[in-house]
Design a protein around this motif. Structure first.
Motif, PDB file in Angstrom:
ATOM      1  N   SER A 132       0.799  -1.217   0.000  1.00 29.97           N
ATOM      2  CA  SER A 132       0.000   0.000   0.000  1.00 29.97           C
ATOM      3  C   SER A 132       0.832   1.269   0.000  1.00 29.97           C
TER       4      SER A 132
ATOM      5  N   ILE B 284      -7.667   3.886   5.547  1.00 31.92           N
ATOM      6  CA  ILE B 284      -6.946   5.057   6.021  1.00 31.92           C
ATOM      7  C   ILE B 284      -7.126   6.174   5.028  1.00 31.92           C
ATOM      8  N   GLY B 285      -7.040   7.375   5.546  1.00 30.25           N
ATOM      9  CA  GLY B 285      -7.039   8.543   4.685  1.00 30.25           C
ATOM     10  C   GLY B 285      -8.319   8.673   3.893  1.00 30.25           C
ATOM     11  N   GLN B 286      -8.193   9.216   2.734  1.00 28.08           N
ATOM     12  CA  GLN B 286      -9.353   9.498   1.911  1.00 28.08           C
ATOM     13  C   GLN B 286      -9.704   8.300   1.044  1.00 28.08           C
ATOM     14  N   LEU B 287      -8.857   7.291   1.073  1.00 32.03           N
ATOM     15  CA  LEU B 287      -9.037   6.185   0.146  1.00 32.03           C
ATOM     16  C   LEU B 287     -10.353   5.459   0.349  1.00 32.03           C
TER      17      LEU B 287
ATOM     18  N   GLU C 117      -1.465   8.517  -4.138  1.00 30.49           N
ATOM     19  CA  GLU C 117      -2.808   8.494  -3.572  1.00 30.49           C
ATOM     20  C   GLU C 117      -3.815   7.876  -4.529  1.00 30.49           C
TER      21      GLU C 117
ATOM     22  N   ARG D  68     -13.115   5.799  -1.955  1.00 30.88           N
ATOM     23  CA  ARG D  68     -13.004   5.177  -3.277  1.00 30.88           C
ATOM     24  C   ARG D  68     -13.444   3.737  -3.304  1.00 30.88           C
TER      25      ARG D  68
ATOM     26  N   GLY E 199       2.899   4.037  -2.737  1.00 29.81           N
ATOM     27  CA  GLY E 199       2.538   4.565  -4.040  1.00 29.81           C
ATOM     28  C   GLY E 199       1.655   5.781  -3.908  1.00 29.81           C
TER      29      GLY E 199
END
Lengths: 316, 316
Positions: free
Chosen positions: A114, A147-150, A118, A153, A116
């Motif tokens: 994981s 985690i984060g904004q992922l 964004e 998606r 790479g």
């Protein structure tokens, strides 16, 4: 890529699938060529997203639910994001490797690191899922780290999204990140043998009811991945959601939305690459850094000037 | 914004600072005007980043270290990202509000909700720090939640970055996200009264030594935010790093790198906005979605075609 590889791939050879996935993962023109080639065969697999923090027990759950699907003679593929090891830069496979070795041919597991960009990360997971889809897998699990904004998606990469949480003592449902709340179509309270898990699950149910804004009310399933508790319920919840999507064009709408999202991501990444790797833009940026560092321009004025040469030609 | 506000701001009026921060936070042209206006006065504050997951005890640590700076007659500002509440969409302030009420005039605390765009979030934190910098604060703490890719950016928004971790029983240093490992200039093992904290801190030290690739070897400080244990050591570690940066043009290089990064982020966000909000591009995307959904094009071919009208005019 020679035709031979594609022939072996479509004949169901696992090694050819691994090879094509590596090409796709490496990216570039060759990867894109593979994806273009496979695209007509993509679209029949059912994709199940499983997201949650590292240590939430996602892989054990995926392993257990996979077995239910295997019992029903469905073939299974798993794309799992692993946190990168700070030592090697590679994925920490650990138990996953052992599990893979023990598993039957009907389950194909692929781990991706994981790290790479964004956008690169989840794009890659989707692309690898496309390969497994074209390979004829009935069920594909996409295990992502929440985690984060992922997490926003994952909504676009799976048909059914399961959010796995493991409440620690003192944890409060209100601390659940709102991004995770929004994407969950099924919530899994794992390690339900822990002290406050029941109360946490109840609180979560109340919160979900308050937020409910569609025909689908996300169920909260309590599991203990290691003992197998709740796995049947989780499998059933997934199948109920799948049934729900099969009506009123919901699945088709979801697929169109996912394709739009994918195209936007791919185009967006290329747009930025074209712009920022352009020699003229790079020189312009260098010049602006000097002016801003010297206090002659603010970074905002400088950003406006960097964008000046950018144009959209509607006549093309 | 009237001149009056700026006069009151530069006269040190807290209410004017709050007001200017709200304008900056709202963004848009007015926000940019404020930032342009303040930019000549930005650059004398020392910025300390404090990152870590929710619940790591960042705000208690920042509060405690702030007091050391207050004892030395330094003025302090705090910009804190709070996770958005799923109920209200706003920030969960909780203890922070109480702390703010109890604190003296020399500490200015501002909480921002951590929703919003991927680039918007930390850009906003930096901009608010700029306001506090122009306001004359000597020390600015930037408290960010260490999730997603955002931690890579804290490197550019702070002079000294502290990564706060709280090992749970069974936690292994190898599970530390490599992004967090890379940005840490000081590591804080908080809640050091927990069982395995000492071993965790020792393992972390060994890992850091193995990874060491600069003159600065990140120290690992053990703290117990609630009892005050380790706060002096943390304050001293920050001051040692500050001293280290003051030599060989390190601080200037860091500042230039941060400005370049900021300009790139601002320009990048605008580039995407200009592109994706363009009517012609939106229509083009709609048409491509139809073609891709119908299986007539792959998403990758479609993305290429969406980018066709994009041009960089080097003669401008």
């Amino acid at each position: 890529m020679t035709q031979d590889y594609f022939d072996r791939f479509f004949a169901g050879e696992t090694l050819a699938a691994s090879r094509l996935m590596s090409v796709v993962e490496a990216g570039g023109e060759e990867g894109e060529e593979v994806l273009n080639r496979l695209f007509p065969k993509v679209g029949s697999a059912y994709r199940i997203g499983v997201t949650g923090f590292t240590g939430a027990g996602k892989s054990t759950l995926v392993d257990a639910v996979s077995r239910r699907y295997r019992d029903a003679k469905k073939s299974v593929g798993v794309i799992a994001e692993d946190p990168s090891s700070p030592f090697t830069g590679g994925a920490i496979l650990g138990d996953r490797v052992r599990m893979q070795q023990a598993s039957d041919d009907g389950v194909f597991i692929r781990s991706i690191a994981s790290r790479g960009s964004e956008t690169g990360l989840s794009a890659c997971a989707t692309e690898l899922a496309d390969v497994l889809d074209a390979f004829g897998r009935d069920i594909i699990f996409l295990e992502t780290i929440g985690i984060g904004q992922l997490e926003y998606r994952i909504r676009h990469i799976a048909h059914t999204t399961c959010v796995v949480v493991t409440p620690d003592a003192g944890d409060d449902v209100q601390s659940l990140k709102s991004g995770l709340m929004e994407v969950g179509e099924i919530f899994v309270v794992n390690k339900a043998d822990r002290e406050n898990a029941k109360r946490y699950a109840d609180d979560l149910r109340s919160m979900i009811e308050l937020r409910a804004n569609s025909d689908w009310l996300p169920p909260v399933v309590e599991t203990a991945g290691t003992s197998g508790e709740g796995i049947d319920e989780l499998h059933d919840a997934i199948e109920r959601h799948r049934e729900y999507l099969s009506h009123d064009g919901r699945l088709e709408a979801k697929r169109a939305e996912a394709l739009r999202n994918r195209m936007t991501l791919v185009a967006d990444e290329r747009l930025r690459k074209l712009f920022w790797e352009n020699d003229y833009i790079r020189k312009k940026l260098d010049g602006m850094v000097d002016l801003v560092t010297a206090g002659k321009k603010s970074p905002y004025e400088a950003a406006r000037e960097i964008l000046e040469p950018f144009a959209i030609n509607s006549r093309k």
